[in-house]
Each structure stands twice: as structure tokens, then as C-alpha cells.
Design an enzyme around this catalytic site. Structure first.
Site, short mmCIF file in Angstrom:
data_model
loop_
_atom_site.label_atom_id
_atom_site.label_comp_id
_atom_site.label_asym_id
_atom_site.label_seq_id
_atom_site.Cartn_x
_atom_site.Cartn_y
_atom_site.Cartn_z
N ASP B 396 1.30 -1.23 -0.14
CA ASP B 396 -0.42 0.30 0.12
C ASP B 396 0.89 1.31 -0.03
O ASP B 396 1.88 1.00 0.53
CB ASP B 396 -1.25 -0.07 1.35
CG ASP B 396 -2.19 0.23 1.16
OD1 ASP B 396 -2.60 1.43 0.07
OD2 ASP B 396 -2.81 0.59 1.99
N GLU B 399 2.35 7.00 -2.09
CA GLU B 399 1.86 8.27 -2.87
C GLU B 399 1.99 9.50 -1.49
O GLU B 399 1.85 10.25 -2.35
CB GLU B 399 0.89 8.34 -3.65
CG GLU B 399 -0.26 8.00 -2.76
CD GLU B 399 -0.89 6.30 -2.58
OE1 GLU B 399 0.23 6.82 -1.54
OE2 GLU B 399 -0.69 5.72 -3.41
N ASP B 463 -8.58 3.03 -4.57
CA ASP B 463 -9.52 3.02 -3.64
C ASP B 463 -11.16 3.78 -4.29
O ASP B 463 -11.07 5.12 -3.55
CB ASP B 463 -9.34 3.94 -2.31
CG ASP B 463 -8.11 3.50 -1.59
OD1 ASP B 463 -7.90 2.51 -2.28
OD2 ASP B 463 -7.77 4.00 -0.43
#
Lengths: 671, 671
Positions: B396, B399, B463
């Protein structure tokens, strides 16, 4: 003015204040080209710039002349001179004339010397921020927006449904003029889109989407003197007539029922100086609701026998006011006449330009045609309005000039857009002057630009939302009055209770009362039914509200002798009636922080309650005098923060202990 | 590559395609300086640029050399040379190296020749628009936003509460690379913030907030060849292992209850290839809800005896997958170890930099320290994860690198921000390679940048909101797969049912079913409980949904031989599994308009139903073949629009009439 060539650049001063500082490695001038995208949605603009070129004019050569200095600017030594500044003036007033030698350039940036802690005010009638420091202000006349705060649901819905949410800098009345706490003012003479950018700390930056004609500078020993200089530069309003101080102007738009409803106000003890019926021209049904019929003559079916009724009211000391705007609906007779006579702006193809206002289309009277202006002044305003007996009107709009229409003068509509409110104001002012009624008839405008001061006798704060919100509610009226007042607009007022009710936002009795008790301490009290009268509380629908309002009109009327004195100060010194605290307390640093309270003249300090659900109001009392609380006569030392109990009907208002109007003020508590 | 000096400027071609056209009065190069404002709010950025200087480099002097051309650029003749372009390459691959001679310059703009009707694709993994023409795309890795559409209430609430609404261009995986329908591709080699601006019609403009190292150009006869060129340039993924094609990866985070819930799936006929438990590290209670405990080792109390259970599952052919990200919570033991060993990024003052993730703070492992990378690879991923038996994980984040921290390498965090996802991907890839498990263990990432292709075996679409919205719902997965696929990312998948449930937005059974039936026709099927499992429908909570899902996993598993073939094409040609229609139908202009349907390989055409409440799906069948409807076996002529009935369980899927996999596809309808 003084220009020193220095370190390969120059410094420019006015009366010892450094204004420009130019060095080859830190130039103050930039020239370039941009391609703007401007889209209008019913007076709301979506504007974006693509800057193709922004070249520092790093090389400046200063030449002294008889009248001042000539500064030739180029990108580099040996490069062509692209811009020349002609500097002239004395220690009080200076001018920097701009001569561009680059026909392709359409963007101009100028950096001004900034100082730490500097305060900046102006930019026209700003609704969100009195002190402009730390923010960027595009200056382009437009709708101010509904909500004006991207974090509120009302703004979101307004944006979503009509791109109409607005932001903190959107205003009906921008003006590229600012005052600095360094005791100087700067004005950019241009009608182009411009930006004041006060975010940078080390410098201020002015951006203009054209070559401005000139930069004007004013240095004065005090801020009050600077305000006088603004009033001298941009013009003075005629003195507000006594009749407008004698009570409230009641806004009703119920057709001839308005007269009966007015009697209810009078019977309740309301001091009435005027009845304002914007529906005097009749109505039009649209799916949005009732709209006015935009053809400027009395509507006999909605207001039968209007001339006689106006005369009857006048005999009782009550003026009748109406409504007008610079458009003509294309299903009305005036449109046909204007079109036939060539008075309407056209498309590029020469057809009549029509603006869609929501299920009806309008022509735009071309005020660059002198004959069209005369027609509007004499036939519409002179005959249809003044001769009918109107003592005033809302001169609505002015900020919607489409940027893609053709004007007879050949002027670029993008460059006339900002100037349009002033042309519109001038039509109204001339129409009144021709009848010899200047200073008696009062029209009020929301739109403005540099020079509106000389045309419009009374600003109105535009269409607030019917709420207490920070950026579109009651408190924005204070910011609007103070910011515009510093630029020489002496008279300001607002719709009591606000105007815009959308997306479930409705007027409360509390809002009406808080607004009325603020308006009592402004030059003019005027009510408005709002955009959706049937869904919103009206003053005469609630006994407590009506009684509160009546009392406040009595307070206002009792202030007449004081307000007359202030009107005299407006006339002689150009000072606005509503003034920031620092205007009379320049030595008190705390006074510079206050934006939500004001002085009404020098003697009264007004701190309206502008938030809902509170009976408290904290405020700062400026140093140098004691202050008497209007309602309790309690004496408070200046130079301290106080937390006042301010229930409905008792806004936090004080007067100077040393005031010569003490008896007038003392009497107000008993009304 | 070919440079022609011409008319005082030059033209640059690759294989006959005009790329640059430079004239003194229409230069293609601009150099300057800007001062950016960048603020991060939990991975969402507020970015604004103040362009101080943008100077056209109007004067260019071309010199031919042995290897190509040298182009020296200045503002004007006689002015200093500020930039030199070194052009080299042949008709297939070219390079324009950038040499700045102006140390103060930090902004670079380059205009490319544009053609009417040109299509442009790429920009990384774009979620809203496949064709970039007509829009502006900032390229900066960040959260993509919740809602991503300023007209929706969800976006408004996300903006209001956390500046997290996002916009069409926000993406976890940007990349300054585009493909043009003119059969060339362009890549900007830089990690700086950059912008692709395709709004201007007459030209495209690239903006970089630094001097880019070089511009790379690729010309090929077909778009498919261009995609191969991208895969050659940026790297290939290892072949997806067979196990990942044999059913769905079931996402559950119920602690050891997850194993029991998995049995329910299996009992319902779900083909399961993996169990993914992101909560393998344990949970933390916050006021926001349950969060994972960001300390990357098995949590014995939440998953007792995990190693044995993983082995038991493996014996049944089911892999176990986990979760990891590049942060370490400061109340976990790994943080303490990393801090002691100097592996964490610091503040300017040298203290450990902590990122607030909402009631818990984390350190940032500094991947510019080789020893820190080795520690993460060997101890965390190698020992704690792979040795435990994990067959894959969500890698995950990537960024969020804060732009104000200090890295040991001394690199500017603003210039490392975009590069960070690739460093993070490389840590994961190396950890697996050291265990010899490349091509067997699969991790999936949402963040990316140029070069992620060589590191990450499987993208995940991030997401999505749990809805059918245009800019944050199901359909964005298609755009993400196609845009990233064209840049050489062969494998893409998504959270079945979406992830983000906020502001009352909840999953419906319809959404889960539509998503599952799309996912069956992507490389990997994986479910996710979402951010608020308790408030949202889960697959195993509804019999119909579970049955639908089970059937779709059987369809997916039955596609294995076909998907294996496509994996071979990814390996040999770098072609993605999901392909825009035009990749195999370059002569069909209509194919270029389609963004909400795709080819799975050459043989299958998939048009998911991505809107709610409809059983219809219109689509275009490309010309050149007949198409067999998967569920009814009806034959349709290519080159026409068709309106298909597409009830739940029957997305509009077709296969080519001439397909050698006809028997495989035909069998799907009966599953």
C-alpha cells in the site's frame, strides 16, 4: 515623487515612502502575453489565464527630465526597450504613466515594496475581507456569489446548479485602488481585468490584462487624509437628502396591496420615509418564480392610478421608489423602440445581442452611443420614472456586460466590462441632473468601478444570503461599507434581512431583527422582501419583529441631526459615514485589526451582533477616550476589550464620553 | 530523428512525424522560474504555482554534429544561451537531452506539434479520461480523491472535511509519458512535478518544475508496437503465476474468524485461489474506526498459529496474502529498531519525521539508504512475511512522501516524491527476488511512476467509492486499466465492490454483482471488505450476491487457458491483458472513441454495465470480424452499434467469431 538610479536599477519614492525598488536581479516590472478563458454564467464568471510569456524587464535606464523622470525598460542591456515609465508629481500626488513599445504585450505586472505588518484596504467594495493583506484579489465586476465559501452547502449547491457560489473576492464593485497603512494610496488607471496580489510578503504585485494607462500615487500624513484624497480623485456623492434620514424605506412588491401593507407598518409605529416597489413595472411568471417585467414604465394593471397614489403618499411625507436596470426584455415595447433606433449592442454578425436571464431574453442598451444614453435618461428615467413622481430607485445590475458583444464605439467589450457600472451610474445621475433633482432623488447601486463615486449617491451591499454566514451574511455588509467607504463612497446601506433564499436557506426573525438594529446605525434603512417573499419571513408577519423594526426606525430617525453632520463631513472632507476604527484611532494598533465593528462618524462605535443564537458581543474599545454604552449608559475606558450583553434590540453601540452629540445619543435608549 | 533549420528556427521530426516546430515569432521552448505552494493533507495536495518568469527562447541556433544536432537557445540574438538541446536517435527512437545554462531556472515548457483530431493516451494510470485530448493533467502522485467530481455531494463533503475530494487528474500513479494517435510516444525523464496540457488545439504543452533530463521519442508503425516500445523502455512484469488465475482472492479482515468465513465462500461454490487478510498485523482502535497496526509482523492474538494455518490452506491450493506499507507506527517495535539504526527520514532539524495518519504517528523508512532498503527487504518482507508463508500482499501507499522531510541521500523530497512509488516497488520486488520467488509471489500496488512497470507485478486500481459514479465508481477501473496498460503495465485489477464508503455512501448488492462480473474478465479477481465493513454489504451476507460471485469466479477460472496465453503476450510483446479497442482495430475510427469497454486480449470484447438500475448496455462492435455474444451465442456483425440486454450476471461480453478459443468461451455460458 523621487527616482534614484541605484545599483543598476532604481528606487522610486513618494514623500519618503519607498514604492518601487528595481534591481537587475530583482526587477519590479514584468511584461508579457496571456490568453484568457472567460466564461459568463448569468453574471458569474469562470476565468482562467494561460500566460504565454512573462519577461522580467531587468534592464532599466533612468533619465531625469524637467517634469520628472523617464525610465526605459528592456529585458536586458542591448535588448529593445519594451516599456517606458514617465514619472511625475510632487510629494503628495504622483503619476507613473505607462508607454508600451511592444504591441503584442497584453499582460503587465508591477511589484511594489511591501513592509512587514503592513495593512492594505480597498479593492472596491470587498465583502469578505477589509484588510487585503495575505490574499489575492482579482478585480472584475460580477455577481458576488451565493454563499461565497466553498465549505458551505449553500455555496456547493449554487456552484453545482449555476456556477454561482462565488468566492471571497467576487464583488459587484471591484476597483484597482488600495490604501496602505504606510499612508499612501495607489490607483491603477485601467478598465481591464486586474489582480491585486498581497500574498507574497516581500512585495505586492499588481497584474493587469492590458497596458494600464498609469499608476497614480497619493501620500498623506493620515489615513483620513488619504480617504479625502480618494474622494477628491474619484468624485463626491451629492449630500444625502434629509427625507432619506427620516425613517425607513419599506420594500414591498405586492402590487397595489403594497399600499395597504404599508399602512400596517405605519400603524405599528414604523417611521416611514419611503415605499419602494420594485414591481412597479409589473411581473412575469417563470418556472423560477415571479420576476419583474424588464420594460421600464409603470404597469397600470399591477399599480392602477400610480401617479395619484404617489402624490398622495408624498403629501404624507412618504416618497415612492422604483426599480430599473440597463436591460430591456425583448417582449416589451421599449426593446422594439431601442432596436429600431439602433441603441442595442449587437453580436459580431450585427444581430441584436440577447442575454438569457432565465426564460426571458433581453437586449443590452449600448451606453457607448450618446444618443442611446440620452434616450434612456430622458424617455425612460426622465419621463417614465421622474415625471411619474419616483423619488428614487434601485439601479440594478451593471456588472453583467457580456464580453463577446459588439459596441458601437468599437471598444472591446472585455475592456468595457469593468467600466460598465460607471456608465450605467452616469446615465442615472445625468437623468436626475437634467431634472434639477440631484441631491433629492436617490438611486442605489450594487455594481461599481473606479469613478462610481461621482455618479452614484448611495451604494447598496448587493444580495446577501438570508443568514449569518461569514462570507455572505449580515457581517459582509460591514466589510462592504468600510472597504468602499475608504475609497470615497460616503453612503452605504443594505437589504434588511438579506435577499437570497435558496436551497432551503430561510430568513429567521432573529436575522431580521439583528439586521434592522445594525441598519439603524447606517445612513439609510431599507427593507427587502427577498427573492422568495412567500417562503421567507416578512417584517409585518410577526408582531415582535415588526415592533423591533418600528423601534429601530425611531432610533434611526432620531439620529438625523448627527447623520446630517456626517453628511456635511462627506461633503467637505469626503469621509464616509461608516468608518473603520483606525480612521480616528491611527495610533492604536489594535484598531487596525477590527473589521466587524465600525464608527458611525467619529462619535458612535457600532458592533452589531452578526452571529446567530448569541446575546453576547465582544469588541475592542479604542484608546484615547471613554465610551458610554448606549443602552445602559455604563462608562467604559478605551483601550480595552469588553464583552457586552447584547440581546435583541441592544446591539453593542457606544458613544464617546466627550461627544457633543451626547444628548442625542442618550435619548436613543428611551425610544 | 531529423532537425531542419528553417525560417530562423527549426523543425524536428521522428520518422516523418513533425514533433517540434520552432520559429522566432512562435517559439516552442520557454524557460523561467516559479515559486510553488504545495500543501499535503494526508496524501491530498493543494498545489499552486506563482510563475515569476516565463521567457520564450525565441532564438535557436542549430548545429549538426556526428551524432545528431545541437540546438542552442536564447531569448534573443546576442542574448546568452540559456538552454541547449542535444538531439540524437534514429527513425524509431530519439532523445532530446536538456542542458540548462541558467542555474536559476526551475520551470521548463515545451510545445509539441498537435494535429486536429489527434488522440492522446497515457499520463500514467488515469482514472477519469482515457483520451487526454482537450484537458490538462498535472502529474503528481497523490491520493486520487473521494468523489473526484466537484458537482457531487460526496466530493463536496470529502473536500470540506479533509480536502480530499480530488479531481479528474488526481491519481496514485501519474507518469509523464503519452502515446499519440500519430503513432509516436513521448516520455519526459524527470521526477519533478510536471503537467501535460492538451487544451490548446494548435499545440500540446509540457510543463516541468525542474529541468528535465531528457525527452524521449518513440515512433512505430502501429499503436500496438508503441505499447511494446513502452514495455521495452519501462520494464516488464514477471508472468502472473497460474495460481492467481484459478479463482478469486477473498479479502477478509475478521481475524481468525476469516478462516471460517472463507469456508462459507467455498461451500457456496466460490473458486478460491487466495485468502487476503490485511489485518494479519493486528488492529488499532481509533475514533475513525478500526485501523491496521502498522508494524509489519504477524499478530499472534488476532491470528493465533498463523504459520500453521497458512500451511493448511496451501495444502488445499489456497494462498494466504497480507498487507504492508512503507511506514512504521511509532508505538511498534520496528519503528524503534529503524530509528535506532538511522533508517527513518528526518526533519530539517534532524529529528525523526513523523506523519500523522489520524491518532497515530509513523516514521518514514528512508529508501535512499541502501542499508534501510536491505533491512526492509530481508527482515520485514523476507522473514516476517515470506518466511511466514505469505504468497502475496498489498504493498500500500507510496504516494504520500512528505515534501518537507530530509532524506539521507540529500535528494530534495519534492524531487523524490514522484519517484517514491518506484523505490517502494523495488524494495518489494527485490525482497521477493532474493527468495527466488519472482513470478510466484504477487504483490499489488496502487501508486506508481515511470519505471513501476519493472517492479510491480500487478496494479490495483486504488480506492474507488462504493458506487457507480462517473469519476470514482466502477467505470474508473476500466479507464485505469487501459491507460496504465498502454504504458506497459500488463496486469491490473481492482477491489470488487469498491472501497470507500463515506458520507452515507453504501455498497449495494447490484454494485457488488456488477463489479464481480467485470472483474471476472480482468487478470485477477479480488474482493475487499471496504473501509467500513460493518456498514457495507459483504458478499457472504447475501445469498444472491454470493451465488453470483461464485458463478463469476468459475467463469474467471475457466478463462485460465486464455489468460495464460495473454500472459505470454505480455511477456513477449509487453501487451496488457486489458486493451483499448483501437489496439486491435486501428483502422476503425469509432474504436478510438471507446473508453468504457475493452478487449481482454484480442479475442474478447467486454462492455461492463457501469451504471445503476439498468439492464441495457449499448456498445460499439469493431469492424473486421463478427462477434459472438457470450451468453446467447448470437452472432453480430462488426462495425455497428448494438444495444444489448445485460441483466445481472450477463455483462455485454463478445468473442470474435474466428477465435481459436471459441470452445473455451462457449463453455462459459453454461457455468
Amino acid at each position: 515623487m523621487l527616482v534614484h538610479a541605484r545599483d543598476g536599477g532604481f528606487d522610486l519614492f513618494i514623500d519618503g515612502r519607498a514604492i518601487l525598488r528595481h534591481r537587475p536581479d530583482a526587477p519590479c516590472l514584468f511584461l508579457g502575453r496571456g490568453v484568457e478563458r472567460m466564461e459568463m454564467y448569468r453574471g458569474n464568471f469562470d476565468i482562467e489565464d494561460y500566460v504565454v510569456e512573462r519577461v522580467p524587464l531587468a534592464h532599466a535606464v533612468v533619465t531625469a527630465s524637467e517634469d520628472g523622470w523617464r525610465i526605459d525598460c528592456a529585458a536586458a542591456p542591448g535588448s529593445p526597450i519594451r516599456l517606458t515609465l514617465i514619472v511625475s508629481g510632487d510629494g503628495a500626488n504622483g503619476t507613473i504613466a505607462i508607454q508600451s513599445h511592444d504591441p503584442g504585450a497584453n499582460r503587465f505586472w508591477l511589484r511594489l515594496v511591501a513592509e512587514a505588518g503592513e495593512h492594505l484596504w480597498g479593492g472596491g467594495e470587498q465583502m469578505s475581507y477589509l484588510d487585503l493583506a495575505g490574499r489575492r484579489f482579482p478585480l472584475w465586476t460580477s455577481e458576488p456569489g451565493v454563499g461565497r465559501d466553498k465549505t458551505t452547502a449553500v455555496t456547493f449547491e449554487a456552484d453545482r446548479t449555476g456556477r454561482a457560489g462565488g468566492d471571497y473576492y467576487n464583488t459587484n464593485y471591484p476597483q484597482p485602488t488600495y490604501l496602505s497603512s504606510r499612508r499612501y494610496a495607489l490607483h491603477v488607471e485601467t478598465a481591464a481585468y486586474s489582480v491585486f496580489d498581497f500574498r507574497h510578503g516581500a512585495f505586492h504585485e499588481i497584474e493587469v490584462w492590458a497596458m494600464p494607462e498609469r499608476i497614480e500615487l497619493f501620500a498623506r500624513p493620515t489615513i483620513a487624509d488619504l480617504v479625502t484624497a480618494m474622494a477628491d480623485r474619484f468624485g463626491r456623492q451629492p449630500r444625502l437628502p434629509d427625507w432619506a434620514l427620516e425613517g425607513a424605506i419599506i420594500g414591498l412588491k405586492a402590487g397595489e396591496q403594497s399600499f395597504q401593507r404599508l399602512e400596517r407598518y405605519i400603524a405599528a409605529g414604523v417611521r416611514v420615509c419611503g415605499l419602494w416597489c420594485e414591481d412597479w413595472v409589473g411581473l412575469r411568471q417563470t418556472s423560477f418564480g415571479k420576476r419583474l417585467f424588464w420594460d421600464w414604465q409603470a404597469n397600470d394593471s399591477r399599480y392602477p392610478d400610480l401617479k395619484r397614489r404617489i402624490a398622495d403618499l408624498a403629501a404624507r411625507g412618504i416618497r415612492f421608489l422604483g426599480y430599473v436596470n440597463p436591460y430591456l426584455c425583448n417582449d416589451g415595447p421599449l426593446f422594439a423602440e431601442a432596436e429600431t433606433r439602433g441603441f442595442l449592442a449587437t453580436t459580431a454578425e450585427g444581430a441584436t445581442y440577447l442575454v438569457d436571464f432565465g426564460e426571458f431574453d433581453c437586449g443590452v442598451v449600448d451606453f457607448t452611443i450618446p444618443e442611446a444614453c440620452r434616450w434612456f435618461e430622458d424617455q425612460i428615467i426622465g419621463e417614465n420614472m421622474i415625471d411619474l413622481g419616483l423619488a428614487g430607485w434601485m439601479a440594478d445590475f451593471g456588472e453583467y456586460l457580456p464580453i463577446d458583444l459588439e459596441l458601437k464605439s468599437g471598444a472591446d467589450a472585455k475592456l468595457m466590462h469593468n467600466a460598465w457600472p460607471v456608465l450605467w451610474g452616469a446615465v442615472n445621475a445625468r437623468a436626475i441632473a437634467k431634472k434639477g433633482r440631484t441631491g433629492d432623488i436617490v438611486f442605489f447601486m450594487r455594481a461599481g468601478y473606479s469613478g462610481i463615486q461621482a455618479e452614484c449617491p448611495l451604494l447598496w451591499a448587493g444580495d446577501q444570503s438570508v443568514d449569518f454566514t461569514r462570507h455572505d451574511g449580515l457581517v459582509t455588509v460591514i466589510v462592504g461599507a468600510l472597504s468602499s467607504g475608504l475609497l470615497g463612497n460616503a453612503y452605504h446601506h443594505s437589504d434588511i434581512g438579506g435577499y437570497t433564499s435558496l436551497f432551503g436557506n430561510r430568513r429567521t426573525a432573529e436575522l431580521l431583527m439583528r439586521w434592522a438594529e445594525m441598519a439603524a446605525f447606517t445612513p439609510v434603512m431599507r427593507s427587502h422582501e427577498g427573492n422568495r417573499p412567500d417562503e421567507n419571513l416578512q417584517i409585518d408577519q410577526d408582531e415582535a419583529t415588526l415592533a423591533h423594526f418600528a423601534r429601530m426606525t425611531r432610533v434611526h430617525a432620531a439620529l438625523k441631526p448627527y447623520l446630517q453632520t456626517l453628511a456635511g463631513e462627506a461633503e467637505t472632507m469626503g469621509l464616509p459615514l461608516q468608518r473603520p476604527l483606525f480612521l480616528h484611532h491611527e495610533d492604536d494598533a489594535r484598531a487596525f485589526e477590527i473589521w466587524d465593528a465600525y464608527l458611525l462618524g467619529r462619535e458612535l462605535l457600532v458592533a452589531p451582533v452578526w452571529q446567530a443564537g448569541t446575546n453576547e458581543r465582544g469588541l475592542y474599545l479604542p484608546a484615547g477616550t471613554d465610551w458610554i454604552h448606549l443602552w445602559t449608559a455604563e462608562r467604559h475606558r478605551g483601550g480595552q476589550d469588553v464583552e457586552m450583553t447584547a440581546p435583541l434590540g441592544q446591539p453593542a453601540v457606544f458613544y464617546r464620553a466627550d461627544s457633543s452629540f451626547g444628548e442625542v445619543f442618550k435619548a436613543l435608549a428611551a425610544l
